[in-house]
Design an enzyme around this catalytic site. Structure first.
Site, PDB file in Angstrom:
ATOM      1  CB  ALA A  68      -0.917  -0.009   1.219  1.00 18.70           C
ATOM      2  N   GLY A  70       1.211   3.627  -2.086  1.00 15.03           N
ATOM      3  CA  GLY A  70       0.465   4.857  -2.325  1.00 15.03           C
ATOM      4  C   GLY A  70       1.085   5.799  -3.330  1.00 15.03           C
ATOM      5  CB  CYS A 128      -5.606   6.171  -9.680  1.00 18.19           C
ATOM      6  SG  CYS A 128      -3.890   5.827 -10.052  1.00 18.19           S
ATOM      7  CB  ILE A 189      -4.224  -8.668 -13.263  1.00 18.03           C
ATOM      8  CG1 ILE A 189      -3.318  -9.606 -12.463  1.00 18.03           C
ATOM      9  CG2 ILE A 189      -5.148  -9.462 -14.144  1.00 18.03           C
ATOM     10  CD1 ILE A 189      -4.074 -10.525 -11.470  1.00 18.03           C
ATOM     11  N   GLY A 215       2.546 -11.252  -6.706  1.00 19.62           N
ATOM     12  CA  GLY A 215       3.395 -12.420  -6.517  1.00 19.62           C
ATOM     13  C   GLY A 215       2.760 -13.682  -7.067  1.00 19.62           C
ATOM     14  N   GLY A 263       7.302  -8.270 -11.970  1.00 19.48           N
ATOM     15  CA  GLY A 263       7.128  -7.335 -10.867  1.00 19.48           C
ATOM     16  C   GLY A 263       7.763  -7.766  -9.574  1.00 19.48           C
TER      17      GLY A 263
END
Length: 299
Positions: A68, A70, A128, A189, A215, A263
């Protein structure tokens, strides 16, 4: 053997890095040959400087992680005036992930990036929250998703990739909406909404309570969604979600992705992208595949 095209982007190979996991590329220069990548996607860039969410904002989970953060970043002006000049010499595709809390912010950031000669594409993060709509994510509603893409398309003239959230009833509906609105490609995704609780302290691990799950745990969901979208749209699909090996990457290609993004695995092994490229080459050589495009969408 490994070269692919995503709209007007010519990639040396299908391997990209996912936004938010690779910094501005510079941070990984000691571990990988950046110019060997098909490209890399820099961290989410917003209209102004953002500190991100309070700590703690990351937590490990079985087969994945919650984050998170942000959208912590220095803002688009800092990117254009400082970061861009440090990385623009690299011979690979540098893609900027564009984020915002309003359509106006998306358009402002996109238009500034449009002026940068060595940035051939942006990835629009429509996960977002739209502050004018009470925090609903742009990407969870087909009409809102189409609207932001349509407006950005007016000010951005290079390859426009739209990153889709999995936190919807039908990802196909969103993909079709952004395709019709002018997207050149979709990537999916983004993270799935998750939560974890520290039972000793009897409170959530994250300051924001919920966060984005990424993950290996999300890979089967990601593969399924990429397969669905690749069969529903005519524009190129970029697949991501839990890719940790060449076999993982090949799964996404076989269900229809033209390229992939790595990622969370970058945190585990900073050199993983090089190993994935090597593994793809080995697969092609051992299976008589002369062009990676031969297996794209084969499933």
């Amino acid at each position: 053997m490994l070269s692919v095209n995503v709209h007007n982007l010519k990639l040396k190979n299908p391997v990209l890095t996912a936004s938010g996991t690779f910094g501005y590329g510079e941070e990984f220069a000691d571990f990988v040959d950046l110019e060997r990548l098909g490209g890399f996607i820099v961290k989410g860039t917003t209209g102004s400087h953002r500190e991100g969410n309070p700590y703690p904002r990351m937590a490990e989970t079985p087969a994945g992680m919650l984050n998170a953060v942000g959208l912590q970043n220095g803002g688009v002006e800092k990117f254009c005036n400082e970061v861009y000049h440090r990385i623009k010499h690299l011979d690979t595709n540098i893609i900027v992930n564009v984020s915002g809390s309003s359509i106006e912010e998306y358009c402002d950031v996109a238009s500034q990036i449009d002026a940068l000669e060595k940035i051939p594409a942006i990835e629009l993060n429509i996960s977002c929250p739209n502050v004018k709509k009470g925090g609903m994510g742009f990407g969870t509603n087909p009409e809102m998703a189409a609207q932001v893409v349509r407006e950005v398309r007016k000010v951005y003239h290079k390859t426009l990739i739209v990153k889709l959230t999995p936190n919807v009833t039908s990802v196909v509906d969103i993909a079709k909406a952004v395709e019709d609105a002018g997207a050149d490609s979709v990537s999916l995704i983004n993270t799935m909404l998750g939560m974890a609780v520290d039972v000793e302290r009897r409170r959530p691990y994250l300051s924001t309570i919920t966060g984005g799950l990424s993950g290996p745990a999300v890979k089967p969901v990601a593969v399924r969604m990429v397969w669905q979208v690749a069969h529903a749209v005519k524009i190129p699909v970029i697949g991501l979600g839990g890719i940790c090996s060449a076999a993982d990457a090949l799964e996404f290609l076989m269900v229809g992705a033209k390229a992939i993004e790595v990622g969370t695995a970058n945190f585990i092994d900073p050199a993983v992208t090089m190993k994935i490229i090597d593994g793809m080459e080995e697969f092609c050589n051992s299976h008589g595949v002369k062009d990676i495009n031969e297996i794209i969408g084969i499933v």
